[in-house]
Structure formats: C-alpha cells, structure tokens
Enzyme design. Structure first.
Site, short mmCIF file in Angstrom:
data_model
loop_
_atom_site.label_atom_id
_atom_site.label_comp_id
_atom_site.label_asym_id
_atom_site.label_seq_id
_atom_site.Cartn_x
_atom_site.Cartn_y
_atom_site.Cartn_z
N ARG A 125 47.08 -23.83 -3.56
CA ARG A 125 45.84 -23.31 -4.15
C ARG A 125 46.05 -22.53 -5.45
O ARG A 125 45.09 -22.21 -6.14
CB ARG A 125 45.11 -22.44 -3.12
CG ARG A 125 44.40 -23.26 -2.06
CD ARG A 125 43.93 -22.40 -0.92
NE ARG A 125 45.04 -22.01 -0.05
CZ ARG A 125 44.95 -21.09 0.90
NH1 ARG A 125 43.83 -20.42 1.08
NH2 ARG A 125 45.99 -20.81 1.67
N ALA A 130 60.33 1.53 -59.95
CA ALA A 130 59.22 0.76 -59.35
C ALA A 130 59.16 -0.62 -59.98
O ALA A 130 59.44 -0.80 -61.16
CB ALA A 130 57.91 1.50 -59.57
#
Ligand code: UD1
Ligand code: MG
Length: 457
Positions: free
Chosen positions: A14, A421
């Site tokens: 099941r 940066a």
C-alpha cells in the site's frame, strides 16, 4: 538483557513504492532504523532484523546496526521469526519481537514490557492496546479471570470475537526457550494459510505455561505504517516528540509545526529556532544561536552565538559569533571561522574562511583559503574554474579586496595586500602591495555634444 527480533520482510504494497516499506523515512530516519534504535536504547544486547522483500535494498541501510536473517518467502509472522531461530537460541535473556513498520515504539515502553514479563514469570507477554475500532487487528481473547487465552486474527475470528476491542500490537516479549519450542509446533492451518506467530501463545498456554498481556498506555506507539497517509501522521507525531525534546532542553522553537528537525540533530541551550527552519542529518547547533526564518542546515556544525537568517548551509562548519545571511549559501566542505560575516547573496564552496573576515555582500568564494580579518568588497568573484579544472585562491591575513574584483585562480594574495576596485587579478600579489588591474579612466570632453548633436535638435 534481551534480544530484539524485528519483522521487516513484508512488501508494504500500500505504500505504492519501488522501495520496500521499512526503508521509507519518518523524520529523516528509516522506519526500521527507528525500531532498531529504540531496541538499543532499551538495552537490547542483540538486534536481529528479518528481511526478505527487496532485501538487497534494506540490507545496506541496517547492516551496521543489526544482525540480519533472511526470509526468502513471506509465509507469515511465525515463519519470519523462525528464520532468526539460531540467534534466538544464542540469546541470553528474553526475546522481544517488534515490527519494522512501527517507528513510534518508545524505548521506555520496551523496558516496561520486559520488566512486566520478568515480574509476572510469563513465557510470553503480548503488548496490547484498546482501540475504538479494532478492525483488521488480531483480538486478545481473555478468560473469565482476565488471563490471556489466545489471539484470534480478524479473518479467523467469530462474530463474538470480532467485538473485542483489545488488540494485538504485533509486539511481544518471549522467554527464548519457550519461543523456540512453540515455533517448531506452528502449523499454517488458518484462513490465510500462514504460520502465525500469534499461535505460539495458545501453544504455550496448552503446555501449562503462563502467558499474559501488557496493555500499552499510548496507542500512538503501536501505529504501523501501511501507506503514505499513515507515514505523514507518524511524521507529525515524531516531529512533535523531537520538538518537545529540544524545548525541554532549553531551546525556543517559535512555531513548532513549521519546523523540521531530524532525529540526529543536536541543539544547545537558549538557541532560538524561528519559523520554516529545516535542520537535517548530523547537524549540531551550539548554544545561544539564532536560526532565523527560512534556514536549511544539513550535516553542519554551528558553534555558539551564531545567527543565521534565510540561508542554506550544507556539510560545513561555522565558528562562534559568526553572522550568516540573509540569503547566503554555504556549500559543502566549508570551514568558516569565528566572528566572520557572511552577508547577503554570498556563496561559499569548499573554502576555509578564517576568523573576523568580512564577506558582506554579493560575492562568490570557491576553492579558497582565506586568512583572518580579510575584507571583501561587494561583488568579489573567485574565478576558480577554467572549464576543465578547478584551482585554489589563497588570500592571506588582513588583505582588502575592493568591490567588483575577479580573482582568477590559481592566485595568491600575500598579507595585507590591497586590490583596487574593479580589478581582474591574474598574477600573485606580494604582501603589503596594492594591485590595480584595470584600464585607466579616459574622459572625452564634449562627447555627447558631438555624437548626439542630431538627437538634440
Ligand atoms: C499481525 C498479527 C496481528 C496483529 C497485527 C498488528 C499475526 C498472525 N498477526 O497481523 O495479530 O494485530 O500484526 O499489526 O502475526 N512479516 C514478515 N514476514 C511474513 C509476514 C509478515 O516479515 O511472512 C512482517 C511484516 O512485514 C510486518 C509484520 O511482520 O512488519 C506484521 O505482518 P502483517 O502481515 O502486517 O501482519 P498482520 O496481518 O497485520
Ligand atoms: Mg499489518
């Protein structure tokens, strides 16, 4: 002292699954493992699991935790226990029979049943429960004096017997010798043509031995899982037990029904777990942490005083006082130190980040060894993959990486290096050095006027 025998050979039709039922999970742990662990916590000296249906899938899950007996053909619960007869003969104390699909059985209950069995001098004690609706279960037939006479299966029961609402949980305590002898006398003369373990009780009583019933207090403990609905119900009950265990230990869980905490997870005192948090595997969270909304943490060790918000952490370690998130993704094999900041939209993979380093926003760090007190500007990317191989990036202590930097690995930045940066760093940078790796800015005066003069008219 007892041997535990766990019936786990059935199909579990099941569940509608390619997987055998007993290795489906509740709270992250296989059904049969729950039963093995409950046996061990209750003091089982030996645990034997009887497997059969798709045994090749069940065996790897449990072979380190239990001895294994194979039932090649499923001819009934009595036949299943017969397959473990050599282990039963070798057992020192009594034998506890449990089912591989009833994960909610508590160790304390097993202990109580074993103590009851010993105190009453029974040869067999069946664990029973009283249910409003007993349909499908074996019924406990008691005599006028209240003693257990036998167990009758639903399919073999008379109308009168079907009215009995005390049922057989399918769990028992047996005196080992009595069990061995009764098993040898079982026959499949019943409605299902099976060797019923339940018949051993009547056999023993017929031999003048004492049999009895131990009524369980909490019927949830005998819930068998037969389908996915029962699996989810057991999940809710087990999760409630796990949550209450942690809350009893001093953990605040703000919205318990929304969290998932796996069976193996450890959480320290004064930690707060907010809504929609999933903690799985061998995760260990320290004391005084705050695991805010929406976190998923798997197989990771989090030290004390860490706060984590809306983040995913997998197979990694996070040190004391560190802050993670929101929306950070710490992928497997990271070791993040103490007082680190792993901020928003930061992804880290297979890297070491040492103490007090700050990775505040929008950054990817993969295959890197980052020292102490390094500062990453927003938008740093380690370019660790050339399409074929992965390489490491090494950044030493006190370095400063400017915003929007690419670090093309393999590359090594020495102590106190500074990266301007917008740089794309392909060469190593020695200590105390500023590296600028970008084109200089060129300003072209009156560019707009010349190029777009027509647009303006
Ligand atoms: C069994 C009991 C019943 C009890 C019920 C509780 C018998 C005859 N009946 O019935 O009294 O109320 O459990 O749930 O014992 N298994 C094997 N090999 C087999 C058959 C079964 O390993 O050949 C395993 C199953 O995988 C399962 C357990 O034994 O884990 C029980 O078997 P199941 O078929 O569910 O028995 P029930 O008919 O429910
Ligand atoms: Mg059953």
């Amino acid at each position: 002292m007892f041997t535990s025998v766990i019936l786990a050979a059935g199909m579990g039709t099941r569940m509608k699954s390619e997987m055998p039922k007993v290795i489906h999970k509740v709270c992250g742990k296989e059904l049969v493992k729950w039963v093995i662990d409950a046996s061990k916590k209750a003091g089982a000296e030996d645990v034997v699991a009887i497997i059969g249906h798709k045994a090749e899938m069940v065996k790897p899950v449990i072979e380190n935790d239990a001895k294994i007996a194979i039932q090649a053909e499923q001819l009934g619960t009595g036949h299943a226990v017969m397959q473990a007869v050599d282990f039963i003969k070798a057992s020192k104390g009594c034998v506890v029979v449990l089912n591989g699909d009833t994960p909610l059985i508590r160790p304390e209950t097993i202990v109580e049943a074993v103590d009851y069995h010993a105190a009453t001098g029974n040869s067999a004690t069946v664990i029973t429960a009283v249910l409003d609706d007993a349909t499908g279960y074996g019924r406990i037939v008691r005599g006028d004096d209240g003693s257990v006479l036998k167990i009758v299966e639903q399919k073999d029961a008379s109308d009168e017997e079907k009215k009995i609402n005390e049922i057989n949980s399918g769990m028992y305590v047996f005196d080992a010798e009595s069990l061995v002898s009764a098993l040898s006398k079982l026959t499949p003369n019943n409605a299902q043509g099976e060797y019923y373990l339940t018949d051993t009780l009547e056999i023993l009583r017929g031999e003048g031995k004492k049999i009895g019933g131990f009524a369980i207090k909490d019927n949830d403990e005998i819930r068998g899982i037969n389908n996915r609905i029962q699996q989810s119900e057991a999940e809710a009950i087990m999760q409630d037990r796990i949550n209450k265990y942690h809350m009893t230990n001093g953990v605040t869980i703000i919205n318990p029904s929304s969290v998932f905490i796996g069976a193996e997870v450890e959480i320290g005192q004064d930690t707060v777990i907010a809504s929609n948090v999933t903690l799985t595997g061998r995760t260990k969270i320290g004391r005084n942490c705050s695991v805010e909304m929406g976190c998923r943490i798997e197989n990771s060790v989090i030290a004390d005083n860490v706060d984590i918000l809306n983040s995913v952490i997998l197979d990694s370690e996070v040190g004391e006082g560190t802050h993670v998130g929101p929306f950070a993704y710490i992928r497997p094999n990271c070791k993040v130190g103490s007082d680190v900041k792993v901020g928003d939209f930061v992804e880290i993979k297979n890297s070491v980040i040492d103490d007090r380093t700050k990775i505040s926003h929008l950054t990817y760090i993969g295959d890197s060894d980052v020292g102490k007190n390094v500062n990453f500007g927003c938008g740093t990317v380690t370019c660790n993959y050339d399409g074929k191989d992965k390489f490491r990036t090494i950044i030493e202590d006190d370095s400063f990486i400017g915003c929007n930097t690419n670090l093309v690995s393999p590359v090594h930045l020495g102590q106190r290096s500074y990266i301007a940066a917008g740089s794309t760093i392909t060469d190593d940078v020695t200590e105390d050095t500023l590296a600028i790796a970008r084109a200089r800015q060129v300003n072209k005066p009156e560019w707009d006027k010349n190029k777009y003069s027509s647009r303006k008219s």
